[in-house]
Write an enzyme that holds these catalytic residues in place. Structure first.
Site, PDB file in Angstrom:
ATOM      1  N   MET A   1       0.834  -1.192   0.000  1.00  0.00           N
ATOM      2  CA  MET A   1       0.000   0.000   0.000  1.00  0.00           C
ATOM      3  C   MET A   1       0.869   1.243   0.000  1.00  0.00           C
ATOM      4  O   MET A   1       1.885   1.291   0.664  1.00  0.00           O
ATOM      5  CB  MET A   1      -0.864   0.053   1.241  1.00  0.00           C
ATOM      6  CG  MET A   1      -1.674  -1.182   1.445  1.00  0.00           C
ATOM      7  SD  MET A   1      -3.082  -0.825   2.456  1.00  0.00           S
ATOM      8  CE  MET A   1      -2.380   0.077   3.790  1.00  0.00           C
ATOM      9  N   ASP A 345      10.667   0.053  -0.821  1.00  0.00           N
ATOM     10  CA  ASP A 345       9.304   0.596  -0.976  1.00  0.00           C
ATOM     11  C   ASP A 345       8.818   1.233   0.322  1.00  0.00           C
ATOM     12  O   ASP A 345       9.260   0.877   1.407  1.00  0.00           O
ATOM     13  CB  ASP A 345       8.330  -0.526  -1.383  1.00  0.00           C
ATOM     14  CG  ASP A 345       8.306  -1.666  -0.370  1.00  0.00           C
ATOM     15  OD1 ASP A 345       9.392  -2.052   0.103  1.00  0.00           O
ATOM     16  OD2 ASP A 345       7.213  -2.157  -0.044  1.00  0.00           O
ATOM     17  N   GLU A 346       7.927   2.167   0.156  1.00  0.00           N
ATOM     18  CA  GLU A 346       7.144   2.740   1.257  1.00  0.00           C
ATOM     19  C   GLU A 346       7.994   3.101   2.473  1.00  0.00           C
ATOM     20  O   GLU A 346       7.624   2.795   3.607  1.00  0.00           O
ATOM     21  CB  GLU A 346       6.057   1.748   1.692  1.00  0.00           C
ATOM     22  CG  GLU A 346       5.115   1.401   0.577  1.00  0.00           C
ATOM     23  CD  GLU A 346       4.079   0.356   0.986  1.00  0.00           C
ATOM     24  OE1 GLU A 346       2.907   0.562   0.694  1.00  0.00           O
ATOM     25  OE2 GLU A 346       4.450  -0.660   1.596  1.00  0.00           O
TER      26      GLU A 346
END
Ligand code: NGO
Length: 531
Positions: A1, A345-346
């Site tokens: 997400m 990521d993220e």
């Protein structure tokens, strides 16, 4: 997400769906790969669709108890492919299928493996010529012969997949197939951190991937919820950091021996393992295991929830780079493939300048151990070298930025290739932050055109990530992966020309009886008319 909020996020439907349906209608009836002729209707449905399938006149070939698998002398490539083929065909046929080198043409109904063939077959292609008297499988490499064996398997009745002896006849219609992949990278990712999957479960997934000519297994080995690979210089990563998972279950990890055995098992099926240790975010399991890795010297508790973006390695501590160097060195030593995936990521809890400094330094560590760095699309924001590879998942601009820096890109668009997304609102497992992805959605996209402005030569190929926040066992994995994984494997292998959902749908349906024989827990999507 992308957001640090808990799942789920609002569904976003694929924007290109309308245009793709229109294209599919115009092409309905066309044969993907072009060169098949009308008589191919008698030929069992193949996934992925080969480049060229031509029916050959004459009676079919029948595999009998006299059939031998004949290989040229002194060819390790043919020997290994022959062994794999025999192992596949013996349990259900009950035939001995000896692997021999002494070919005397005659009445044996042999399967002959030959090493060679035209250059266009490349490193993974093959030619398969089936006639009444024998089957000739030609490839320039062990991988090509192995993939050809998978096609031969699909040309036999679905009962061939059974683990016990089945009644014949084992006939194959006469056919000439020439085949080679469109993309060099046809990947699947399994998240073994959020929930742990033991080696037997991973081997089962590898077997199913090999059936569809997938050649990369990316293992997501560390995240906030669990560290899954033994690292001798930092033992608490596994003994403590691997001791749980989402929901608070017992977790687990692979010993080095188990990991090496998995790598070998995949290699025997011509699948390269790409290990991922996610950093600098997604590192709670490591931070919980070693207080000294935290900027404040305090270890956080283990984490069994599903939020993202809250953890970060301490960018200013020298110990962080000792840690990364130890982990990469030990991982590189047991990974024959050229890539180490460093996540990236993220990193919502890492200031951007720190992130860039970190990725720049980590890239150097990876190359100092003789490997190439792979990272999620966000790494394109650092000063990465063209030798590193970016994995697109959500932000087209970051994929373009990576290509602009000369990097190659693996294509995993969340709206299409994230097979952890629910099929529809009723799917009991999975997430929905990228929208629902039914079987048709997961099939209707093209790695070369999904992100506009990405030159085709910068695209390595597609990969389907399977994140495991909601998946507790291999049955859950199979339910989310199949049938969608077969479609993404085809997107990676088959020519794009003529591809359509209408043409694919009945071909996919024919995989159902094979999965039934293999007891695959696939989703019997109402989009497909399963036999
Ligand atoms: C995101 C996130 C993962 C989640 C996944 C769930 C990426 C690259 N980072 O994809 O941590 O598990 O979504 O779909």
């Amino acid at each position: 997400m992308k957001s640090s909020a808990a799942h789920p996020r609002l569904p976003r439907r694929g924007v290109a769906a309308v245009a793709v349906v229109a294209l599919a209608v115009t092409l309905a009836g066309a044969v993907p790969g072009g060169a098949a002729d009308a008589a191919t209707t008698a030929i069992p449905a193949l996934v992925p669709q080969p480049v060229s399938v031509k029916a050959a006149p004459g009676p079919p070939f029948t595999l009998t108890k006299a059939t031998r698998i004949v290989v040229p002398r002194h060819s390790a490539a043919a020997q290994s492919a022959a062994k794999a083929l025999a192992a596949l065909l013996r349990p259900s046929t009950g035939y001995p299928l000896p692997v021999v080198t002494d070919h005397k043409p005659g009445r044996h109904h042999d399967v002959r493996l030959e090493v060679g063939g035209p250059r266009e077959l490349g490193a993974e292609g093959y030619r398969l010529d089936v006639a009444a008297g024998d089957v000739v499988l030609t490839g320039r490499t062990a991988a090509g012969l192995f993939h050809g064996g998978q096609t031969l398997r699909q040309l036999l009745p679905p009962r061939v997949e059974a683990s016990t002896v089945q009644p014949g006849p084992w006939t194959i219609p006469g056919v000439h197939i020439t085949d080679h992949p469109r993309f060099a990278w046809r990947g699947a990712m399994l998240d073994v951190s959020r929930h742990f999957f033991d080696p037997g479960e991973v081997r089962r997934y590898i077997d199913l991937l090999a059936m569809y000519k997938v050649n990369v297994l990316h293992l997501h080995l560390a995240d906030d919820q669990g560290w899954r690979i033994q690292i001798d210089s930092w033992p608490r990563l596994t003994t403590y950091g691997g001791s749980t998972e989402v929901g608070g279950g017992p977790g687990g990890y692979y010993t080095k021996e188990q990991y090496k055995a998995l790598v070998k098992y995949a290699q025997d099926r011509h699948i390269m393992v790409v290990p991922e240790i996610d950093m600098p975010g997604h590192t709670n399991a490591a931070l919980a295991s070693y207080a000294e890795l935290n900027c404040d010297g305090v270890a956080p508790p283990l984490y069994t929830g599903t939020s993202v973006g809250f953890s970060s390695l301490c960018i200013d501590k020298e110990l962080t780079y000792t840690f990364v160097d130890d982990v990469v060195r030990e991982l590189a030593a047991m990974t024959p493939g050229p890539y180490i995936h460093l996540g990236g990521d993220e990193a919502h809890s890492t200031p951007h300048e720190d992130y860039v400094r970190f990725v720049d330094r980590v890239e150097g560590i990876v190359s100092s151990h003789g490997k190439r760095m792979l990272g999620w699309e966000e790494i394109s924001g650092a000063n990465v070298s063209p030798r590193s590879v970016a994995q697109f998942w959500d932000t087209p601009a970051e994929a373009r930025q990576a290509a602009g820096k000369g990097m190659q890109v693996v294509m995993s668009p969340a709206q299409k290739a994230y097979i952890d997304m629910k099929y529809d609102e009723n799917t009991p497992l999975g997430l929905s932050w990228a929208g629902y992805t039914n079987v048709q959605d997961a099939y209707e996209w093209d790695p070369a055109t999904f992100v506009s402005g990405l030159p085709e030569e910068s695209i390595l190929g597609p990969e389907a990530p399977l994140w495991s926040e909601t998946l507790e066992n291999i049955d859950h994995v199979e339910f989310m992966a199949f049938p969608r994984m077969a479609g993404i494997a085809e997107i990676g292998w088959s020519p794009a020309e003529g591809r359509s959902w209408q043409e694919y749908r009945p071909r996919l349906a024919q995989q159902g009886p094979r999965w039934d024989q293999l007891s695959v827990n696939y989703y019997r999507s109402p989009e497909v008319a399963w036999p």
